[in-house]
Write a protein that holds these residues in place. Structure first.
Motif, PDB file in Angstrom:
ATOM      1  N   TYR A  24     -18.026  -5.539  10.714  1.00 31.13           N
ATOM      2  CA  TYR A  24     -17.773  -4.101  10.786  1.00 31.13           C
ATOM      3  C   TYR A  24     -16.880  -3.718  11.951  1.00 31.13           C
ATOM      4  CZ  TYR A  24     -20.544  -2.344   6.935  1.00 31.13           C
ATOM      5  OH  TYR A  24     -21.003  -2.043   5.692  1.00 31.13           O
ATOM      6  N   ALA A  29     -11.836   2.238   6.305  1.00 33.03           N
ATOM      7  CA  ALA A  29     -11.916   2.878   4.988  1.00 33.03           C
ATOM      8  C   ALA A  29     -10.520   2.835   4.381  1.00 33.03           C
ATOM      9  CB  ALA A  29     -12.396   4.321   5.137  1.00 33.03           C
ATOM     10  N   LEU A  34     -12.207   8.444   1.139  1.00 33.84           N
ATOM     11  CA  LEU A  34     -11.877   8.030   2.509  1.00 33.84           C
ATOM     12  C   LEU A  34     -12.670   8.794   3.557  1.00 33.84           C
ATOM     13  CD1 LEU A  34      -8.008   7.491   2.269  1.00 33.84           C
ATOM     14  CD2 LEU A  34      -9.844   5.796   2.161  1.00 33.84           C
ATOM     15  N   GLY A  37     -15.973   7.202   3.716  1.00 36.18           N
ATOM     16  CA  GLY A  37     -15.835   5.914   4.389  1.00 36.18           C
ATOM     17  C   GLY A  37     -15.727   6.074   5.897  1.00 36.18           C
ATOM     18  N   HIS A  38     -14.909   7.032   6.339  1.00 38.96           N
ATOM     19  CA  HIS A  38     -14.776   7.288   7.782  1.00 38.96           C
ATOM     20  C   HIS A  38     -16.096   7.770   8.380  1.00 38.96           C
ATOM     21  CE1 HIS A  38     -10.510   6.549   7.894  1.00 38.96           C
ATOM     22  NE2 HIS A  38     -10.298   7.441   6.950  1.00 38.96           N
ATOM     23  N   LEU A  41     -18.526   4.738   8.633  1.00 40.03           N
ATOM     24  CA  LEU A  41     -18.184   3.851   9.741  1.00 40.03           C
ATOM     25  C   LEU A  41     -18.457   4.510  11.089  1.00 40.03           C
ATOM     26  CD1 LEU A  41     -14.902   2.255   8.361  1.00 40.03           C
ATOM     27  CD2 LEU A  41     -17.162   1.176   8.587  1.00 40.03           C
TER      28      LEU A  41
END
Length: 92
Positions: A24, A29, A34, A37-38, A41
């Motif tokens: 990780y 992403a 997206l 994804g951002h 993370l």
């Protein structure tokens, strides 16, 4: 099959492994939602970059590094292996 973001965060917090943490570090992403994804993370950052690592975490990191280095040495010509070869100082 999928799991919710909250379930994934709980999984990593309770059962996440050293190799997953290392993977990780470079995760980005790149497809799908997206912004999700951002967000995911960003939520994982405290787990990825823990303030304190256990002795087991440190031992696991060292062991994985040794395995990668041994594998790289066994390949032979590492000149094309941009992922595992030693870095170069661009000022030389």
């Amino acid at each position: 099959m999928v799991m919710s973001v909250s379930s994934a965060l709980a999984y990593y917090d309770n059962r996440g492994r050293t190799w997953e943490r290392q993977a990780y570090i470079k995760a980005r992403a790149v497809a799908g939602d997206l912004s999700l994804g951002h967000e995911f993370l960003e939520s994982l950052m405290p787990w990825i970059y823990r303030r304190y690592l256990s002795h087991a975490d440190i031992s696991g990191i060292k062991a994985l590094k040794r395995r990668i280095e041994q594998h790289t040495l066994g390949i032979g010509d590492g000149a094309r292996d941009v992922k595992n070869r030693p870095g170069r100082n661009p000022r030389r």
